[in-house]
Design a protein around this motif. Structure first.
Motif, short mmCIF file in Angstrom:
data_model
loop_
_atom_site.label_atom_id
_atom_site.label_comp_id
_atom_site.label_asym_id
_atom_site.label_seq_id
_atom_site.Cartn_x
_atom_site.Cartn_y
_atom_site.Cartn_z
N CYS A 4 4.67 -4.55 8.42
CA CYS A 4 5.91 -5.30 8.63
C CYS A 4 6.88 -5.01 7.49
N ASN A 5 8.09 -4.56 7.82
CA ASN A 5 9.08 -4.27 6.79
C ASN A 5 9.45 -5.51 5.98
N LEU A 6 9.56 -6.65 6.62
CA LEU A 6 9.88 -7.89 5.91
C LEU A 6 8.76 -8.24 4.94
N CYS A 7 7.52 -8.14 5.39
CA CYS A 7 6.37 -8.45 4.54
C CYS A 7 6.31 -7.51 3.35
N VAL A 11 6.50 -8.39 -0.67
CA VAL A 11 5.53 -7.99 -1.68
C VAL A 11 6.24 -7.30 -2.85
N ARG A 12 7.14 -6.39 -2.54
CA ARG A 12 7.88 -5.70 -3.61
C ARG A 12 8.70 -6.70 -4.44
N LEU A 14 8.08 -9.94 -4.91
CA LEU A 14 7.18 -10.74 -5.74
C LEU A 14 6.63 -9.92 -6.91
N MET A 15 6.23 -8.69 -6.65
CA MET A 15 5.68 -7.85 -7.72
C MET A 15 6.70 -7.64 -8.84
N ALA A 16 7.95 -7.45 -8.48
CA ALA A 16 8.99 -7.21 -9.48
C ALA A 16 9.23 -8.44 -10.36
N ARG A 17 8.98 -9.61 -9.84
CA ARG A 17 9.26 -10.83 -10.58
C ARG A 17 8.03 -11.44 -11.23
N ASP A 18 6.85 -11.10 -10.73
CA ASP A 18 5.59 -11.59 -11.29
C ASP A 18 5.14 -10.60 -12.36
N ARG A 19 5.81 -10.63 -13.50
CA ARG A 19 5.58 -9.62 -14.55
C ARG A 19 4.20 -9.76 -15.20
N GLN A 20 3.59 -10.94 -15.09
CA GLN A 20 2.26 -11.13 -15.66
C GLN A 20 1.15 -10.68 -14.71
N GLY A 21 1.52 -10.34 -13.48
CA GLY A 21 0.54 -9.87 -12.51
C GLY A 21 -0.42 -10.95 -12.06
N LEU A 22 0.06 -12.18 -11.95
CA LEU A 22 -0.80 -13.30 -11.55
C LEU A 22 -1.12 -13.29 -10.06
N ILE A 23 -0.21 -12.74 -9.26
CA ILE A 23 -0.39 -12.74 -7.81
C ILE A 23 -1.07 -11.45 -7.39
N ARG A 24 -2.11 -11.58 -6.55
CA ARG A 24 -2.82 -10.43 -6.00
C ARG A 24 -2.51 -10.37 -4.51
N ILE A 112 2.20 0.32 3.22
CA ILE A 112 2.82 1.00 2.08
C ILE A 112 1.72 1.56 1.18
N ILE A 113 2.04 2.62 0.48
CA ILE A 113 1.10 3.20 -0.48
C ILE A 113 1.57 2.75 -1.86
N PRO A 114 0.80 1.88 -2.50
CA PRO A 114 1.23 1.37 -3.80
C PRO A 114 1.11 2.41 -4.89
N THR A 115 1.93 2.24 -5.93
CA THR A 115 1.82 3.08 -7.11
C THR A 115 0.50 2.73 -7.80
N PRO A 116 0.04 3.56 -8.73
CA PRO A 116 -1.20 3.22 -9.44
C PRO A 116 -1.13 1.84 -10.12
N ALA A 117 0.01 1.50 -10.69
CA ALA A 117 0.16 0.19 -11.35
C ALA A 117 0.08 -0.94 -10.33
N GLN A 118 0.68 -0.74 -9.16
CA GLN A 118 0.65 -1.75 -8.11
C GLN A 118 -0.72 -1.86 -7.49
N ARG A 119 -1.44 -0.75 -7.39
CA ARG A 119 -2.75 -0.72 -6.74
C ARG A 119 -3.72 -1.72 -7.39
N ALA A 120 -3.61 -1.90 -8.68
CA ALA A 120 -4.48 -2.84 -9.39
C ALA A 120 -4.24 -4.28 -8.96
N ARG A 121 -3.11 -4.54 -8.32
CA ARG A 121 -2.77 -5.90 -7.90
C ARG A 121 -3.17 -6.19 -6.45
#
Length: 123
Positions: A4-7, A11-12, A14-24, A112-121
């Protein structure tokens, strides 16, 4: 919903704003997503319900989005005032958007294919 494009945009966002990586994150189409859906009694094909797990609690639909706001920085956290809107009204609006999201925002052929940094989340 990983196609889903909206979904995906959510995710993008939330990831950009959750700088501590609390959300998985977990795509419902993934093996883990399917197992979690079975455990929660959710459909395994029609993904119109958003769920957030926090510890041993699970939040659905509009409650799930509002719960995520707790992890957002200012000014996004101000949107917690949306809790004042009665849940039936919030969930009605959520359901309308969920039912039309592909028509309004489109869908992808694959997750979507996450970047290596995103993949950890992702779980």
């Amino acid at each position: 919903d990983g196609v889903c494009n909206l979904c995906c945009a959510g995710v993008r966002f939330l990831m950009a704003r959750d700088r501590q990586g609390l959300i998985r994150y977990c795509a419902l189409q993934s093996e883990t997503g399917q197992a979690m859906s079975r455990e929660l009694g959710l459909p395994l094909r029609d993904f119109e319900t958003f769920a957030v797990r926090d510890g041993d609690r699970t939040y659905f639909r509009s409650d799930a989005y509002i719960h995520l706001l707790r992890y957002m920085p200012y000014p996004w956290r101000i949107l917690l005032v949306l809790r004042a809107i009665p849940r039936p009204l919030r969930d009605w609006a959520y359901d309308r958007l969920a039912q039309t999201r592909y028509r309004l925002f489109g869908r992808r052929d694959h997750c979507i294919i996450p970047t290596p940094a995103q993949r950890a989340r992702f779980i």
